[in-house]
Design a protein around this motif. Structure first.
Motif, mmCIF file in Angstrom:
data_model
loop_
_atom_site.group_PDB
_atom_site.id
_atom_site.type_symbol
_atom_site.label_atom_id
_atom_site.label_comp_id
_atom_site.label_asym_id
_atom_site.label_seq_id
_atom_site.Cartn_x
_atom_site.Cartn_y
_atom_site.Cartn_z
ATOM 1 N N TYR A 190 1.016 -1.371 0.305
ATOM 2 C CA TYR A 190 -0.044 -0.008 0.179
ATOM 3 C C TYR A 190 0.801 0.858 0.083
ATOM 4 N N TYR A 191 2.187 0.881 0.867
ATOM 5 C CA TYR A 191 2.875 2.197 0.205
ATOM 6 C C TYR A 191 3.376 2.971 -1.265
ATOM 7 N N LEU A 192 3.075 4.543 -0.865
ATOM 8 C CA LEU A 192 2.899 4.805 -2.714
ATOM 9 C C LEU A 192 2.175 3.871 -3.741
ATOM 10 N N ALA A 193 1.252 3.718 -3.186
ATOM 11 C CA ALA A 193 0.583 3.088 -3.693
ATOM 12 C C ALA A 193 -0.954 4.109 -4.415
ATOM 13 N N ASP A 194 -1.457 3.472 -5.517
ATOM 14 C CA ASP A 194 -3.010 3.778 -5.510
ATOM 15 C C ASP A 194 -4.954 3.322 -4.784
ATOM 16 N N THR A 195 -4.210 2.453 -3.894
ATOM 17 C CA THR A 195 -5.008 1.409 -3.195
ATOM 18 C C THR A 195 -5.199 2.419 -2.126
ATOM 19 N N LEU A 196 -4.795 3.224 -2.119
ATOM 20 C CA LEU A 196 -4.529 4.242 -0.377
ATOM 21 C C LEU A 196 -4.410 6.051 -1.498
ATOM 22 N N LEU A 197 -3.851 6.894 -2.135
ATOM 23 C CA LEU A 197 -4.048 7.307 -2.494
ATOM 24 C C LEU A 197 -5.043 8.208 -3.534
ATOM 25 N N LYS A 198 -5.141 7.367 -4.105
ATOM 26 C CA LYS A 198 -6.835 7.785 -4.766
ATOM 27 C C LYS A 198 -8.151 8.367 -3.611
ATOM 28 N N GLN A 199 -7.895 7.188 -2.302
ATOM 29 C CA GLN A 199 -9.147 7.435 -1.509
ATOM 30 C C GLN A 199 -8.488 8.880 -0.456
ATOM 31 N N ALA A 200 -7.631 9.419 -1.011
ATOM 32 C CA ALA A 200 -7.135 10.518 -0.383
ATOM 33 C C ALA A 200 -6.913 10.719 1.635
ATOM 34 N N VAL A 236 -1.802 -8.962 -4.932
ATOM 35 C CA VAL A 236 -2.674 -7.372 -5.419
ATOM 36 C C VAL A 236 -3.683 -7.636 -6.680
ATOM 37 N N ASN A 237 -3.326 -8.642 -6.934
ATOM 38 C CA ASN A 237 -4.279 -8.675 -8.944
ATOM 39 C C ASN A 237 -5.382 -9.715 -8.644
ATOM 40 N N MET A 238 -5.058 -9.930 -7.659
ATOM 41 C CA MET A 238 -6.753 -10.881 -7.187
ATOM 42 C C MET A 238 -7.528 -10.776 -6.062
ATOM 43 N N GLN A 239 -8.832 -11.357 -5.676
ATOM 44 C CA GLN A 239 -9.773 -10.664 -4.276
ATOM 45 C C GLN A 239 -9.508 -12.180 -3.652
ATOM 46 N N GLY A 240 -9.039 -11.254 -2.139
ATOM 47 C CA GLY A 240 -9.141 -12.653 -1.263
ATOM 48 C C GLY A 240 -10.703 -12.378 -0.598
ATOM 49 N N LYS A 241 -10.915 -13.710 0.493
ATOM 50 C CA LYS A 241 -12.365 -13.804 0.718
ATOM 51 C C LYS A 241 -12.452 -13.097 2.121
ATOM 52 N N THR A 242 -12.684 -12.106 2.556
ATOM 53 C CA THR A 242 -13.066 -11.622 3.493
ATOM 54 C C THR A 242 -12.816 -12.630 4.913
#
Length: 368
Positions: free
Chosen positions: A62-72, A310-316
């Motif tokens: 998640y470091y410098l990744a869009d996953t967090l950056l886009k959420q601002a 991070v290329n596939m969704q896991g089961k929460t």
């Protein structure tokens, strides 16, 4: 007929599940089917069982990744919960609202997860980026920076005997400025020794005009830096930089001494890969030897270590998530709308990131 249809349907489900299980592996390895070069990206193999989780594995994707950056996001606090294979849970928290450094918060809901200052730095990096990376890693690099500065000043003093106008024009450099230089093709790398306080640029002036393209004028730096155990930029193969010198030969050598810094290099792997592919395409692979060595070192450090696919969704793991969030909210002032929560679960082999705007789960694997 009905029995055959049921068997076919169940067989289809099994096959689909198998494909999903190895999807991360297949996606990542497609580009390497005909090429096993050691600098190529490793694969996060979700068929491998992860027996131990560390903060680095939770934070790095998640470091410098869009996953967090886009959420601002601007979270108050960062919470971490690790659940072992038998369901035992440990937690820790950092205050995210401060400006100077990570501050540990007491957690009472579960036993405390002990963390090193490096691990706290990984988490802090998800919400705070210092102007200079050196300040994040000062505990690690302070002695080497002191040694480097002493050598730098000695070299400049010697050079002044012949060129009185010489002066240091660049020392510490921000990541944003480094990327700006990269965009302007004033450097070939997204991270520099400048970012870690272990490099300097000097310039010689004539009539207040900087002389920057005269390699002969800066040639004395070759023997001087060698005498002081430094590396001169005039000897760089891919990008000659005559006024530059640094403590380490290249990024790979820095990582061999301080593998913790892989955290900073990993987000820029795509840029390093593009440079390698460009040089190979031009038939100039020899001009990317330092980049190749860096990518090889990154792979050595990562090999067989846990990863998030991070290329596939896991089961929460919803039951576990509810248990953790409820306990943290009741005992530790956890606020879903204002805090960031990372949950690693060895039983389900997943990592879940929870923020006010999203909940993302990725499966675990090992780098292969």
């Amino acid at each position: 007929m009905i029995l055959s249809a049921l068997l076919f349907r169940n067989l289809f489900k099994i096959l689909f599940a198998s494909v999903s299980l190895f999807a991360c592996n297949l996606i990542d390895k497609t580009a390497n089917l005909f090429d096993d070069n050691s600098w190529k990206d490793l694969t996060c193999d979700t068929a491998q069982y992860v027996s131990e989780l560390k903060i680095y594995t939770l934070a790095q994707p998640y470091y410098l990744a869009d996953t967090l950056l886009k959420q601002a996001l601007k979270p108050r606090n960062i919470y971490v919960a690790l659940a072992d294979a038998t369901g035992n849970i440990q937690t820790m928290a950092l205050q995210a609202a401060g400006e100077e450094a990570a501050q540990l918060l007491e957690t009472k809901a579960f036993p405390t997860l002990n963390t090193s200052w490096e691990e706290q730095a990984y988490l802090w990096a998800l919400v705070k980026q210092p102007n200079y990376l050196y300040h994040r890693w000062e505990n690690l690099l302070i002695d080497e920076r002191k040694i480097f500065l002493e050598k730098r000043d000695s070299i400049v003093a010697i050079m002044k005997e012949k060129h009185r106008s010489i002066k240091v024009i660049s020392d510490l450099r921000s990541t944003s400025r480094q990327l700006l230089y990269l965009g302007k093709k004033r450097t070939a790398t997204p991270l520099s020794m400048h970012n870690f306080g272990l490099a300097a640029d000097v310039a010689i002036y004539t009539r207040r005009k900087r002389i920057s393209n005269n390699l002969t004028l800066y040639r004395p730096l070759d023997s001087l830096t060698e005498a002081y155990g430094l590396t001169w930029g005039g000897n760089f193969v891919g990008f000659v930089d005559s006024g530059h010198f640094q403590l380490y030969k290249n990024g790979a050598e820095l990582l061999r001494k301080h593998p913790e810094l892989v955290f900073e290099f990993e987000p820029f792997r795509p840029q390093y890969n593009r440079w390698m592919n460009k040089m190979i395409g031009l038939g100039k692979e020899n001009k990317a030897e330092d980049t190749k060595e860096l990518l090889q070192e990154l792979n050595k450090i990562k090999q067989d270590q846990p990863c998030q696919c991070v290329n596939m969704q896991g089961k929460t793991p919803y039951a576990l998530m509810e248990k953790i969030q409820t306990a943290l909210a009741n005992s530790d002032d956890y606020q879903y709308n204002n805090d960031l929560l990372l949950v690693g679960d060895l039983a389900s082999q997943t990592v879940t990131l929870v923020s006010a705007k999203n909940k993302i789960t990725f499966p675990l694997g090992l780098w292969k």
